[in-house]
Design a protein around this motif. Sequence first.
Motif, PDB file in Angstrom:
ATOM      1  N   HIS A 145      -9.693  87.327  -9.702  1.00 36.64           N
ATOM      2  CA  HIS A 145      -8.509  87.036  -8.901  1.00 36.64           C
ATOM      3  C   HIS A 145      -7.884  88.349  -8.479  1.00 36.64           C
ATOM      4  N   ASP A 146      -7.793  88.585  -7.169  1.00 34.22           N
ATOM      5  CA  ASP A 146      -7.302  89.875  -6.684  1.00 34.22           C
ATOM      6  C   ASP A 146      -6.099  89.728  -5.761  1.00 34.22           C
ATOM      7  N   GLY A 147      -5.466  88.578  -5.780  1.00 29.54           N
ATOM      8  CA  GLY A 147      -4.284  88.397  -4.954  1.00 29.54           C
ATOM      9  C   GLY A 147      -4.583  87.937  -3.544  1.00 29.54           C
ATOM     10  N   HIS A 148      -5.847  87.782  -3.183  1.00 28.91           N
ATOM     11  CA  HIS A 148      -6.195  87.363  -1.826  1.00 28.91           C
ATOM     12  C   HIS A 148      -6.361  85.856  -1.705  1.00 28.91           C
ATOM     13  N   GLY A 149      -6.206  85.122  -2.778  1.00 31.75           N
ATOM     14  CA  GLY A 149      -6.371  83.683  -2.678  1.00 31.75           C
ATOM     15  C   GLY A 149      -6.476  83.041  -4.040  1.00 31.75           C
ATOM     16  N   GLY A 150      -7.386  82.094  -4.165  1.00 33.85           N
ATOM     17  CA  GLY A 150      -7.541  81.345  -5.399  1.00 33.85           C
ATOM     18  C   GLY A 150      -8.142  82.169  -6.519  1.00 33.85           C
ATOM     19  N   GLU A 151      -8.179  81.576  -7.699  1.00 34.87           N
ATOM     20  CA  GLU A 151      -8.676  82.288  -8.868  1.00 34.87           C
ATOM     21  C   GLU A 151     -10.166  82.594  -8.782  1.00 34.87           C
ATOM     22  N   ASP A 152     -10.897  81.915  -7.908  1.00 33.81           N
ATOM     23  CA  ASP A 152     -12.334  82.177  -7.786  1.00 33.81           C
ATOM     24  C   ASP A 152     -12.636  83.292  -6.785  1.00 33.81           C
ATOM     25  N   GLY A 153     -11.602  83.951  -6.250  1.00 32.03           N
ATOM     26  CA  GLY A 153     -11.803  85.062  -5.328  1.00 32.03           C
ATOM     27  C   GLY A 153     -11.845  84.660  -3.869  1.00 32.03           C
ATOM     28  N   PHE A 154     -11.784  83.368  -3.582  1.00 31.92           N
ATOM     29  CA  PHE A 154     -11.763  82.894  -2.205  1.00 31.92           C
ATOM     30  C   PHE A 154     -10.315  82.673  -1.756  1.00 31.92           C
ATOM     31  N   PRO A 155     -10.058  82.796  -0.446  1.00 36.87           N
ATOM     32  CA  PRO A 155      -8.703  82.500   0.035  1.00 36.87           C
ATOM     33  C   PRO A 155      -8.300  81.070  -0.326  1.00 36.87           C
ATOM     34  N   ALA A 156      -7.025  80.885  -0.592  1.00 34.25           N
ATOM     35  CA  ALA A 156      -6.532  79.578  -1.036  1.00 34.25           C
ATOM     36  C   ALA A 156      -6.589  78.529   0.065  1.00 34.25           C
ATOM     37  N   ASN A 157      -6.595  78.947   1.341  1.00 40.14           N
ATOM     38  CA  ASN A 157      -6.474  77.960   2.422  1.00 40.14           C
ATOM     39  C   ASN A 157      -7.810  77.562   3.049  1.00 40.14           C
ATOM     40  N   LEU A 158      -8.938  77.928   2.451  1.00 45.05           N
ATOM     41  CA  LEU A 158     -10.228  77.481   2.992  1.00 45.05           C
ATOM     42  C   LEU A 158     -10.356  75.975   2.840  1.00 45.05           C
ATOM     43  N   THR A 159     -11.008  75.352   3.813  1.00 46.88           N
ATOM     44  CA  THR A 159     -11.328  73.940   3.653  1.00 46.88           C
ATOM     45  C   THR A 159     -12.443  73.820   2.611  1.00 46.88           C
ATOM     46  N   HIS A 160     -12.659  72.624   2.141  1.00 43.25           N
ATOM     47  CA  HIS A 160     -13.734  72.400   1.173  1.00 43.25           C
ATOM     48  C   HIS A 160     -15.082  72.843   1.748  1.00 43.25           C
ATOM     49  N   ALA A 161     -15.324  72.506   3.018  1.00 39.36           N
ATOM     50  CA  ALA A 161     -16.610  72.858   3.649  1.00 39.36           C
ATOM     51  C   ALA A 161     -16.754  74.370   3.796  1.00 39.36           C
ATOM     52  N   GLU A 162     -15.685  75.066   4.222  1.00 43.58           N
ATOM     53  CA  GLU A 162     -15.753  76.522   4.374  1.00 43.58           C
ATOM     54  C   GLU A 162     -16.037  77.198   3.038  1.00 43.58           C
ATOM     55  N   ARG A 163     -15.354  76.748   1.988  1.00 37.46           N
ATOM     56  CA  ARG A 163     -15.569  77.300   0.651  1.00 37.46           C
ATOM     57  C   ARG A 163     -17.010  77.046   0.191  1.00 37.46           C
ATOM     58  N   LYS A 164     -17.505  75.854   0.434  1.00 42.48           N
ATOM     59  CA  LYS A 164     -18.865  75.510   0.011  1.00 42.48           C
ATOM     60  C   LYS A 164     -19.888  76.375   0.739  1.00 42.48           C
ATOM     61  N   HIS A 165     -19.694  76.600   2.037  1.00 38.83           N
ATOM     62  CA  HIS A 165     -20.631  77.435   2.791  1.00 38.83           C
ATOM     63  C   HIS A 165     -20.685  78.851   2.224  1.00 38.83           C
ATOM     64  N   LEU A 166     -19.530  79.428   1.913  1.00 37.49           N
ATOM     65  CA  LEU A 166     -19.513  80.783   1.343  1.00 37.49           C
ATOM     66  C   LEU A 166     -20.134  80.807  -0.053  1.00 37.49           C
ATOM     67  N   GLN A 167     -19.891  79.773  -0.842  1.00 40.25           N
ATOM     68  CA  GLN A 167     -20.493  79.709  -2.177  1.00 40.25           C
ATOM     69  C   GLN A 167     -22.018  79.606  -2.074  1.00 40.25           C
ATOM     70  N   ILE A 168     -22.494  78.766  -1.170  1.00 46.84           N
ATOM     71  CA  ILE A 168     -23.943  78.626  -0.969  1.00 46.84           C
ATOM     72  C   ILE A 168     -24.530  79.952  -0.508  1.00 46.84           C
ATOM     73  N   PHE A 169     -23.806  80.662   0.375  1.00 45.81           N
ATOM     74  CA  PHE A 169     -24.330  81.927   0.871  1.00 45.81           C
ATOM     75  C   PHE A 169     -24.388  82.982  -0.228  1.00 45.81           C
ATOM     76  N   ASP A 170     -23.379  83.015  -1.103  1.00 49.93           N
ATOM     77  CA  ASP A 170     -23.437  83.925  -2.249  1.00 49.93           C
ATOM     78  C   ASP A 170     -24.686  83.644  -3.082  1.00 49.93           C
ATOM     79  N   GLU A 171     -24.914  82.384  -3.390  1.00 54.03           N
ATOM     80  CA  GLU A 171     -26.085  81.992  -4.182  1.00 54.03           C
ATOM     81  C   GLU A 171     -27.378  82.374  -3.467  1.00 54.03           C
ATOM     82  N   LEU A 172     -27.394  82.195  -2.139  1.00 54.03           N
ATOM     83  CA  LEU A 172     -28.568  82.551  -1.347  1.00 54.03           C
ATOM     84  C   LEU A 172     -28.944  84.014  -1.551  1.00 54.03           C
ATOM     85  N   ASP A 173     -28.004  84.918  -1.347  1.00 50.89           N
ATOM     86  CA  ASP A 173     -28.325  86.345  -1.438  1.00 50.89           C
ATOM     87  C   ASP A 173     -28.501  86.823  -2.867  1.00 50.89           C
TER      88      ASP A 173
END
Length: 198
Positions: A41-69
């Motif tokens: 948590h760095d102050g940019h959003g939620g405790e998982d490091g993602f911005p707090a205002n992402l939609t569920h789909a936007e958050r899922k896409h970024l999570q999938i992309f992290d796993e991909l790389d």
Amino acid sequence: MIDRRSLIRNSSAASFGALALAVVSSGSQLAYGATDQHHSHDGHGGEDGFPANLTHAERKHLQIFDELDFEIFTGQKWDRLHESHARNIRVHWPDGHFTDGIDKHIADLAAMFVWAPDTRINEHPLRLATNQLTAVTGVMKGTFSKPMPDGKGGFIQPTGKTYSITMATVGIWNKRNTMDEEYLFWDNQSFYAQIGLG
């Protein structure tokens, strides 16, 4: 409103920059500093490091992309590439050519590890998400330690040189949470110079 498909189709470094600026100016927040370690948590959003205002789909896409790389690409787990890529995906490469289909993309990715078996992506310094679009930067590293096929039946002998290049990937996602199109950007001149072929 910017037509993101036409902007990306006519891609260049300038249009990618314009795309990132458009996402930022539209009010979408950035997701910073993703690595293969736990998100802090760095102050940019939620405790998982993602911005707090992402939609569920936007958050899922970024999570999938992290796993991909971090897991699938770096670990060469090609049997899992379908988790992020549609079967008929079109992939646009930095030199301007494109390929169609997940099997061709797997073959192209696997070919990178032939001459640089330690190829890896362990960090995403900057991530953007808005609707069905993601733009993620990564740092790809490796060592030219094995012979490289030259495409003519011969091999280029390894130089032993390491490389570390900043890359960017723009993905267009479908409702099944896989990418229909992927655009890869990096500086090929810098890449070849770093491995001793420039």
